[in-house]
Design an enzyme around this catalytic site. Structure first.
Site, PDB file in Angstrom:
ATOM      1  CE  LYS A 149      -7.821 -10.026   4.168  1.00 30.33           C
ATOM      2  NZ  LYS A 149      -8.367  -8.707   4.555  1.00 30.33           N
ATOM      3  CD1 TRP A 209      -0.660  -9.185  -6.221  1.00 27.08           C
ATOM      4  CD2 TRP A 209       1.400  -8.789  -5.442  1.00 27.08           C
ATOM      5  NE1 TRP A 209      -0.618  -7.888  -5.780  1.00 27.08           N
ATOM      6  CE2 TRP A 209       0.625  -7.618  -5.290  1.00 27.08           C
ATOM      7  CE3 TRP A 209       2.719  -8.765  -5.010  1.00 27.08           C
ATOM      8  CZ2 TRP A 209       1.125  -6.446  -4.736  1.00 27.08           C
ATOM      9  CZ3 TRP A 209       3.231  -7.598  -4.454  1.00 27.08           C
ATOM     10  CH2 TRP A 209       2.430  -6.459  -4.329  1.00 27.08           C
ATOM     11  CD  GLU A 219      -7.902  -1.004   1.398  1.00 27.44           C
ATOM     12  OE1 GLU A 219      -6.929  -1.722   1.175  1.00 27.44           O
ATOM     13  OE2 GLU A 219      -8.426  -0.908   2.529  1.00 27.44           O
ATOM     14  NE  ARG A 275      -2.208 -15.902  -0.443  1.00 22.29           N
ATOM     15  CZ  ARG A 275      -1.570 -16.102   0.695  1.00 22.29           C
ATOM     16  NH1 ARG A 275      -2.211 -16.623   1.709  1.00 22.29           N
ATOM     17  NH2 ARG A 275      -0.301 -15.808   0.829  1.00 22.29           N
ATOM     18  CD  GLU A 280      -9.308   1.125   8.181  1.00 20.75           C
ATOM     19  OE1 GLU A 280      -8.116   1.329   7.916  1.00 20.75           O
ATOM     20  OE2 GLU A 280      -9.916   0.113   7.800  1.00 20.75           O
ATOM     21  CG  HIS A 307      -1.013  23.309  10.885  1.00 24.16           C
ATOM     22  ND1 HIS A 307      -0.529  24.501  11.355  1.00 24.16           N
ATOM     23  CD2 HIS A 307      -1.719  22.757  11.901  1.00 24.16           C
ATOM     24  CE1 HIS A 307      -0.910  24.662  12.619  1.00 24.16           C
ATOM     25  NE2 HIS A 307      -1.645  23.616  12.971  1.00 24.16           N
ATOM     26  CE  LYS A 362     -10.468  -0.713   4.375  1.00 25.63           C
ATOM     27  NZ  LYS A 362      -9.674  -1.103   5.485  1.00 25.63           N
ATOM     28  CB  CYS A 376       2.336 -15.677  -4.780  1.00 26.25           C
ATOM     29  SG  CYS A 376       3.265 -14.442  -5.666  1.00 26.25           S
ATOM     30  CG  ASN A 384       3.688 -18.069  -2.734  1.00 25.37           C
ATOM     31  OD1 ASN A 384       3.527 -18.115  -3.940  1.00 25.37           O
ATOM     32  ND2 ASN A 384       2.725 -18.318  -1.856  1.00 25.37           N
ATOM     33  N   GLY A 385       7.469 -15.658  -2.622  1.00 27.48           N
ATOM     34  CA  GLY A 385       8.596 -15.023  -1.936  1.00 27.48           C
ATOM     35  C   GLY A 385       9.499 -14.351  -2.942  1.00 27.48           C
TER      36      GLY A 385
HETATM   37  C1  F6R Z   1      -6.352  -2.396   4.278  1.00 25.37           C
HETATM   38  C2  F6R Z   1      -5.579  -3.600   4.411  1.00 25.37           C
HETATM   39  C3  F6R Z   1      -4.102  -3.505   4.597  1.00 25.37           C
HETATM   40  C4  F6R Z   1      -3.700  -4.411   5.767  1.00 25.37           C
HETATM   41  C5  F6R Z   1      -2.178  -4.450   5.895  1.00 25.37           C
HETATM   42  C6  F6R Z   1      -1.740  -5.277   7.082  1.00 25.37           C
HETATM   43  O1  F6R Z   1      -7.689  -2.669   4.083  1.00 25.37           O
HETATM   44  O2  F6R Z   1      -6.119  -4.673   4.376  1.00 25.37           O
HETATM   45  O3  F6R Z   1      -3.702  -2.201   4.816  1.00 25.37           O
HETATM   46  O4  F6R Z   1      -4.289  -3.912   6.928  1.00 25.37           O
HETATM   47  O5  F6R Z   1      -1.626  -4.998   4.737  1.00 25.37           O
HETATM   48  O6  F6R Z   1      -2.220  -6.571   6.989  1.00 25.37           O
HETATM   49  P1  F6R Z   1      -2.300  -7.521   8.243  1.00 25.37           P
HETATM   50  O7  F6R Z   1      -3.291  -6.958   9.184  1.00 25.37           O
HETATM   51  O8  F6R Z   1      -2.696  -8.850   7.703  1.00 25.37           O
HETATM   52  O9  F6R Z   1      -0.920  -7.530   8.840  1.00 25.37           O
END
Ligand code: F6R
Length: 607
Positions: free
Chosen positions: A602, A73, A487, A27, A480, A503, A484, A2, A99-100
């Site tokens: 985000k 959100w 997501e 976000r 990673e 395994h 990527k 949010c 927010n929250g």
């Molecule tokens: C993946 C991604 C998330 C963040 C995670 C932690 O692309 O963006 O997995 O890495 O939510 O976020 P931060 O780094 O802001 O604590």
């Protein structure tokens, strides 16, 4: 997650609110709304969907120069127009954005309903507006303070009352809130990107604080009504940095920016004369650093994978036992804080609730927790005992890319520092610095070859499952790569140690499940090649990321992308960039919303 924006000043509020919400789009959100005090009344407009849907729904002009806006959100209640914020009191005199999560919303709601309050939404946030209403006696600030004292959970909120023209009241506990100071105008936002077009002067509101603002001034106090003196910070980001600057997507821009962002993370942090790193913000003396016997890293998502690489580096370079753990898991297992252990909380946003709460738990137990963060002034760096800003610049795409490689850089520098205080010779230190300084240039070379990933994305984008396989320091890079891809393309992808497939995961291999192998020319190359052959023997398709001139890998794999040769500890940088680009091109092939993938946010400010 949010987003919040609030405005009071001389200009039409609606335009500023909508523009601010647009900047908060990155976000992640599912509905949006605004409230403007217009002709002595509060007018609320809210819509499920994108800001464009809200804009289309707004009347051409909305009079009024005080207002609040929100991108939601969903956590409690489905995504629809009614559940979108702002929420208003029954008589429409008070409006709120929040927010929250209000954890005790059920008993509060029951009590308010008993008292005759009617709820129109399924949200937890609606209890706040009725609470404020029930406690209002002609002073909004006072009513907000009394209301939030009854809340359990987290909030960043802004409230307005139709009888208090030009006044906004904001309060914070656990969800970020920042005040922006303009010329005869004031802003409140959950994130500086919403207001940077108007002002760079900001005041970060802390947990337990309330701010009351008008166009000409603001007052900050705590919940016991004691004034709180705040310092004004100046945001160092430029507006251009949050613009797309000709790129189709922020993600593309951010991937291609990595040579510069890595350079920024390094700048001023290398002492060539002594062949060591220099991280001034750690707030630790050399003696204290020398006493470090263990490093533990906590983080989530991509930052966690950067932490895994960091742990590997600390062990191999500085010979200090190090490990990375998911912050969300650490927090609830009553962690043991050992003497002479330094913790790192790694977070791009600096606001991730899982990481922040784990950090607080560790600090409560007496741990020293350092931050590795990007967003200056965010909560984790402010509450940590020291740390490193990675200076990637704003990362707007939901999928993290440039922050990852800058987080790695912070770990290389920290590991180098500790290594040089222990066993590493000045010559070895100088050699490592040379390899590190070459990275931006080598990433440029990888980026120059990016077009050759497009046919691969075309060839494989219909696959329903992918495996990403790496070993050693590149094992977290495989994780990673899988993250990527899943997501932003929504293709199911798993990352594994290449050694681990026998395994279990090898059962998934058939001609429809491609495997992406990371094959640097390091000590484990032969082993990885054997794993590739195992996959080929089971009709699996293999995409290899290998090193220039590795004909053997090219002869086994169905497709290969070459990266330049480098020191074996430097491959995470060179391997991750093609994986970021592969995910990006695959998502494009599938027509996905690359910058704002479904269901994701985000900055994840709820647990
Ligand atoms: C993946 C991604 C998330 C963040 C995670 C932690 O692309 O963006 O997995 O890495 O939510 O976020 P931060 O780094 O802001 O604590």
């Amino acid at each position: 997650m949010c987003g919040i924006i609030g405005y009071c000043g001389p200009r039409p509020a609606a335009d500023i609110l909508v523009e601010g919400l647009k900047r908060l789009e990155y976000r992640g959100y599912d509905s949006a709304g605004i409230c403007v005090r217009s002709e002595d009344d509060l007018s609320i407009y809210k819509k499920k969907g994108k800001i464009a849907d809200l804009k289309a729904y707004l009347p051409e002009t909305i009079a009024g120069s005080t207002g609040i806006g929100h991108t939601r959100w969903a956590t409690h209640g489905e995504v629809n127009d009614v559940n979108a914020h702002p929420h208003s009191s029954g008589d429409g005199s008070i409006a709120i954005v929040h927010n929250g999560i209000v954890e005790n919303f059920t008993p509060l709601r029951e009590k308010l309903e008993e008292d005759g309050y009617e709820f129109v939404t399924e949200t937890d946030s609606e209890v706040i507006v009725h609470l404020v209403d029930s406690l209002y006696e002609g002073d909004l600030e006072r009513a907000v303070k009394r209301a939030v004292l009854l809340l359990k959970g987290t909030y960043g909120l802004v409230v307005m009352h139709k009888n208090e023209p030009g006044v906004l009241v904001g309060a914070r506990n656990g969800s970020p809130l920042v005040l922006g100071i303009g010329e005869s105008e004031m802003f409140l936002a959950s994130d500086v990107t919403a207001i940077i077009a108007h002002t760079k002067q900001v005041v970060y509101i802390e947990d337990g604080e309330v701010v009351c603002l008008t166009a000409d001034g603001y007052r900050t106090s705590d919940l016991k009504d004691r004034p709180v003196d705040k310092t004004i910070d100046v945001i160092s980001w430029e507006l251009e940095e949050i613009e797309k600057e000709g790129f189709t997507h922020y993600m593309e821009k951010e991937i291609l920016e990595q040579p510069e962002s890595i350079l920024r993370a390094m700048q001023g942090r290398i002492e060539s004369e002594y062949a060591t790193g220099h991280l001034g913000g750690l707030n630790m003396t050399r003696q204290e650093l020398l006493q470090v016997e263990r490093v533990k890293i906590i983080a989530a998502g991509t930052s966690f994978y950067a932490g895994m690489v960091g742990a590997y580096l600390l062990e191999s370079l500085a010979r200090i036992p190090a490990s990375a753990e998911l912050a969300s898991e650490l927090r609830y297992r009553n962690p043991i804080v050992e003497r002479n252990t330094v913790y790192f909380a790694v977070s791009q946003s600096g606001e991730t609730a899982d990481t922040l709460y784990a950090m607080r738990e560790l600090q409560r137990k007496g741990a020293r927790v350092l931050g590795i963060c990007n967003v200056v002034g965010s909560t984790i760096p402010r509450e940590s005992d020291g740390g490193v800003y990675i200076h990637s610049g704003p990362e707007i795409a939901v999928a993290s890319t440039k922050a990852f490689t800058s987080q790695l850089t912070a770990f290389y520098l920290f590991a180098l520092m500790l290594a040089r205080m222990r066993d590493m010779s000045i010559e070895k230190g100088a050699e490592l610095i040379r390899y590190l300084e070459a990275i931006p240039h080598l990433i440029d070379e990888v980026i120059d070859r990016k077009e050759s990933l497009i046919p691969l994305a075309r060839k494989y984008h219909r696959a329903e499952d992918f495996l990403f396989l790496g070993r050693g320091i590149n094992y977290p890079v495989a994780l990673e790569g899988a993250l990527k891809l899943k997501e932003i393309s929504y293709i199911h992808a798993e990352g594994y140690s290449a050694a681990e497939i026998k395994h279990g995961p090898i059962a998934l291999i058939n001609e429809e499940t491609p495997s992406v192998f990371l094959v640097p020319d390091d000590a484990l190359r032969e082993k990885v090649i054997s794993n590739m052959k195992e996959v080929k023997a089971r009709s699996g398709q293999v995409i290899a990321i290998a090193v220039d001139g590795d004909d053997e890998v090219a002869s086994i794999a169905d497709d290969v992308f070459f990266v330049p040769r480098a020191h074996e500890l430097m491959y995470p940088y060179l391997m991750v960039v093609p994986l970021q680009l592969f995910a990006y091109y695959t998502a494009l092939e599938l027509g996905r919303n690359v910058d704002q993938p479904r269901n994701l946010a985000k900055s994840v400010t709820v647990e």
